[in-house]
Design a protein around this motif. Structure first.
Motif, mmCIF file in Angstrom:
data_model
loop_
_atom_site.group_PDB
_atom_site.id
_atom_site.type_symbol
_atom_site.label_atom_id
_atom_site.label_comp_id
_atom_site.label_asym_id
_atom_site.label_seq_id
_atom_site.Cartn_x
_atom_site.Cartn_y
_atom_site.Cartn_z
ATOM 1 N N PHE A 20 0.835 -1.196 0.000
ATOM 2 C CA PHE A 20 0.000 0.000 0.000
ATOM 3 C C PHE A 20 0.876 1.254 0.000
ATOM 4 C CE2 PHE A 20 -2.116 3.354 2.466
ATOM 5 C CZ PHE A 20 -3.247 3.567 1.688
ATOM 6 N N LEU A 21 1.869 1.292 0.876
ATOM 7 C CA LEU A 21 2.728 2.472 0.985
ATOM 8 C C LEU A 21 3.562 2.699 -0.273
ATOM 9 C CD1 LEU A 21 3.870 2.204 4.698
ATOM 10 C CD2 LEU A 21 2.171 3.766 3.706
ATOM 11 N N ILE A 22 3.952 1.620 -0.933
ATOM 12 C CA ILE A 22 4.699 1.745 -2.190
ATOM 13 C C ILE A 22 3.881 2.530 -3.213
ATOM 14 C CG2 ILE A 22 5.464 0.401 -4.218
ATOM 15 C CD1 ILE A 22 6.545 -1.675 -2.202
ATOM 16 N N HIS A 23 2.560 2.412 -3.155
ATOM 17 C CA HIS A 23 1.687 3.133 -4.088
ATOM 18 C C HIS A 23 1.161 4.440 -3.508
ATOM 19 C CE1 HIS A 23 1.522 0.108 -7.250
ATOM 20 N NE2 HIS A 23 1.617 -0.781 -6.269
ATOM 21 N N ALA A 24 0.939 4.483 -2.196
ATOM 22 C CA ALA A 24 0.344 5.667 -1.573
ATOM 23 C C ALA A 24 1.281 6.876 -1.610
ATOM 24 C CB ALA A 24 -0.053 5.360 -0.134
ATOM 25 N N ILE A 25 2.539 6.663 -1.359
ATOM 26 C CA ILE A 25 3.482 7.796 -1.320
ATOM 27 C C ILE A 25 3.607 8.467 -2.692
ATOM 28 C CG2 ILE A 25 5.891 8.444 -0.902
ATOM 29 C CD1 ILE A 25 5.802 6.262 1.389
ATOM 30 N N PRO A 26 3.826 7.716 -3.766
ATOM 31 C CA PRO A 26 3.862 8.374 -5.081
ATOM 32 C C PRO A 26 2.516 9.010 -5.463
ATOM 33 C CG PRO A 26 4.914 6.223 -5.210
ATOM 34 C CD PRO A 26 4.257 6.310 -3.861
ATOM 35 N N SER A 27 1.407 8.405 -5.056
ATOM 36 C CA SER A 27 0.091 8.986 -5.348
ATOM 37 C C SER A 27 -0.075 10.323 -4.642
ATOM 38 C CB SER A 27 -1.029 8.026 -4.933
ATOM 39 O OG SER A 27 -1.006 6.870 -5.732
ATOM 40 N N ARG A 63 -10.418 14.322 -11.446
ATOM 41 C CA ARG A 63 -10.519 13.111 -12.269
ATOM 42 C C ARG A 63 -9.274 12.920 -13.149
ATOM 43 N NH1 ARG A 63 -14.578 10.268 -11.075
ATOM 44 N NH2 ARG A 63 -16.480 11.209 -10.294
ATOM 45 N N ASN A 64 -8.717 14.014 -13.654
ATOM 46 C CA ASN A 64 -7.473 13.906 -14.433
ATOM 47 C C ASN A 64 -6.362 13.301 -13.585
ATOM 48 O OD1 ASN A 64 -8.530 14.933 -16.811
ATOM 49 N ND2 ASN A 64 -7.927 17.036 -16.341
ATOM 50 N N TYR A 65 -6.252 13.756 -12.351
ATOM 51 C CA TYR A 65 -5.281 13.170 -11.419
ATOM 52 C C TYR A 65 -5.594 11.696 -11.173
ATOM 53 C CZ TYR A 65 -4.084 11.527 -6.766
ATOM 54 O OH TYR A 65 -3.703 10.743 -5.716
ATOM 55 N N MET A 66 -6.844 11.427 -10.852
ATOM 56 C CA MET A 66 -7.270 10.087 -10.453
ATOM 57 C C MET A 66 -6.986 9.035 -11.543
ATOM 58 S SD MET A 66 -11.089 8.958 -9.221
ATOM 59 C CE MET A 66 -11.800 8.817 -10.840
ATOM 60 N N MET A 67 -7.151 9.434 -12.780
ATOM 61 C CA MET A 67 -7.046 8.476 -13.883
ATOM 62 C C MET A 67 -5.660 8.454 -14.538
ATOM 63 S SD MET A 67 -9.939 7.184 -13.533
ATOM 64 C CE MET A 67 -9.977 6.042 -14.900
ATOM 65 N N SER A 68 -4.661 9.025 -13.869
ATOM 66 C CA SER A 68 -3.333 9.049 -14.472
ATOM 67 C C SER A 68 -2.261 8.680 -13.444
ATOM 68 C CB SER A 68 -3.039 10.442 -15.051
ATOM 69 O OG SER A 68 -2.956 11.396 -14.017
ATOM 70 N N GLY A 69 -1.084 8.432 -13.947
ATOM 71 C CA GLY A 69 0.099 8.264 -13.109
ATOM 72 C C GLY A 69 -0.011 7.200 -12.034
ATOM 73 N N ALA A 70 0.671 7.485 -10.923
ATOM 74 C CA ALA A 70 0.755 6.536 -9.809
ATOM 75 C C ALA A 70 -0.625 6.179 -9.259
ATOM 76 C CB ALA A 70 1.627 7.117 -8.695
ATOM 77 N N HIS A 71 -1.514 7.156 -9.207
ATOM 78 C CA HIS A 71 -2.846 6.887 -8.642
ATOM 79 C C HIS A 71 -3.612 5.868 -9.484
ATOM 80 C CE1 HIS A 71 -7.003 7.483 -7.353
ATOM 81 N NE2 HIS A 71 -6.458 7.758 -6.176
ATOM 82 N N SER A 72 -3.553 5.998 -10.788
ATOM 83 C CA SER A 72 -4.279 5.048 -11.645
ATOM 84 C C SER A 72 -3.709 3.636 -11.530
ATOM 85 C CB SER A 72 -4.272 5.510 -13.101
ATOM 86 O OG SER A 72 -2.984 5.400 -13.664
ATOM 87 N N ALA A 74 -2.460 2.429 -8.689
ATOM 88 C CA ALA A 74 -2.816 1.933 -7.353
ATOM 89 C C ALA A 74 -4.269 1.489 -7.258
ATOM 90 C CB ALA A 74 -2.545 3.019 -6.315
ATOM 91 N N MET A 75 -5.169 2.199 -7.912
ATOM 92 C CA MET A 75 -6.608 1.948 -7.739
ATOM 93 C C MET A 75 -7.030 0.489 -7.924
ATOM 94 S SD MET A 75 -8.771 5.316 -8.923
ATOM 95 C CE MET A 75 -8.868 4.727 -10.577
ATOM 96 N N PRO A 76 -6.597 -0.202 -8.973
ATOM 97 C CA PRO A 76 -7.054 -1.585 -9.152
ATOM 98 C C PRO A 76 -6.609 -2.524 -8.029
ATOM 99 C CG PRO A 76 -5.996 -0.775 -11.162
ATOM 100 C CD PRO A 76 -5.774 0.242 -10.099
ATOM 101 N N LYS A 77 -5.531 -2.210 -7.373
ATOM 102 C CA LYS A 77 -5.011 -3.065 -6.305
ATOM 103 C C LYS A 77 -5.825 -2.927 -5.013
ATOM 104 C CE LYS A 77 -0.368 -2.803 -8.250
ATOM 105 N NZ LYS A 77 -0.867 -2.790 -9.585
ATOM 106 N N LEU A 78 -6.421 -1.766 -4.821
ATOM 107 C CA LEU A 78 -7.128 -1.509 -3.568
ATOM 108 C C LEU A 78 -8.333 -2.424 -3.368
ATOM 109 C CD1 LEU A 78 -6.880 2.369 -3.494
ATOM 110 C CD2 LEU A 78 -5.466 0.701 -2.282
ATOM 111 N N ILE A 79 -8.960 -2.851 -4.441
ATOM 112 C CA ILE A 79 -10.117 -3.738 -4.272
ATOM 113 C C ILE A 79 -9.692 -5.090 -3.687
ATOM 114 C CG2 ILE A 79 -11.474 -2.606 -6.070
ATOM 115 C CD1 ILE A 79 -10.961 -5.017 -7.861
ATOM 116 N N LYS A 80 -8.436 -5.461 -3.856
ATOM 117 C CA LYS A 80 -7.915 -6.714 -3.287
ATOM 118 C C LYS A 80 -7.401 -6.511 -1.863
ATOM 119 C CE LYS A 80 -6.281 -7.889 -7.868
ATOM 120 N NZ LYS A 80 -5.097 -7.926 -8.711
ATOM 121 N N TRP A 81 -6.823 -5.350 -1.591
ATOM 122 C CA TRP A 81 -6.152 -5.104 -0.314
ATOM 123 C C TRP A 81 -7.081 -4.591 0.776
ATOM 124 C CZ3 TRP A 81 -1.690 -1.736 -2.672
ATOM 125 C CH2 TRP A 81 -0.869 -2.549 -3.468
#
Length: 130
Positions: A20-27, A63-72, A74-81
């Protein structure tokens, strides 16, 4: 009027914390630098619960932020974690970041659940409980 976004995620196990932190910090860093962002804050609660609170020029900027870069990425992984995930959006005058108390109030009042693969009993019942 600015656009405010608050998210609440609860990891289903502390085993997911390093990933989670590997993705949260860049997001977080991506949000701070994103066009149209006026500010972002994060907090951790009760070991496995993480919040973000951000203020944007408008919904399109968020939404531009949400659908790009590190955040985009991370999002698919959160449904598993996560076993709980929710989001609330609203408009406010000014660019100040609301208090965490206001964010919690809005989450309970207008928040909606996000999909998770392994929901907690509250999440499965459609309840946002802080």
């Amino acid at each position: 009027m600015t656009f405010v976004s608050v998210t609440r995620l609860r990891l289903r196990s502390l085993l997911y914390l390093p990933l989670f932190l590997i993705h949260a910090i860049p997001s977080f860093n991506q949000a701070r630098k994103a066009a149209g962002n006026f500010g972002v804050q994060t907090r951790q609660q009760a070991g496995k619960t993480f919040w973000t609170l951000s203020v944007w020029e408008d919904e399109a900027a968020m939404r531009n932020y949400m659908m790009s870069g590190a955040h985009s990425q991370a999002m698919p992984k959160l449904i598993k974690w996560c076993d709980e995930a929710s989001v609330a959006h609203w408009h406010q005058p000014g660019t100040e970041i609301p208090t965490w108390q206001k964010a919690e109030e809005q989450m309970l009042k207008i928040g909606r659940l996000s999909r998770v693969n392994h929901p907690s009993s509250n999440h499965a019942a459609g309840v946002i409980k802080l």
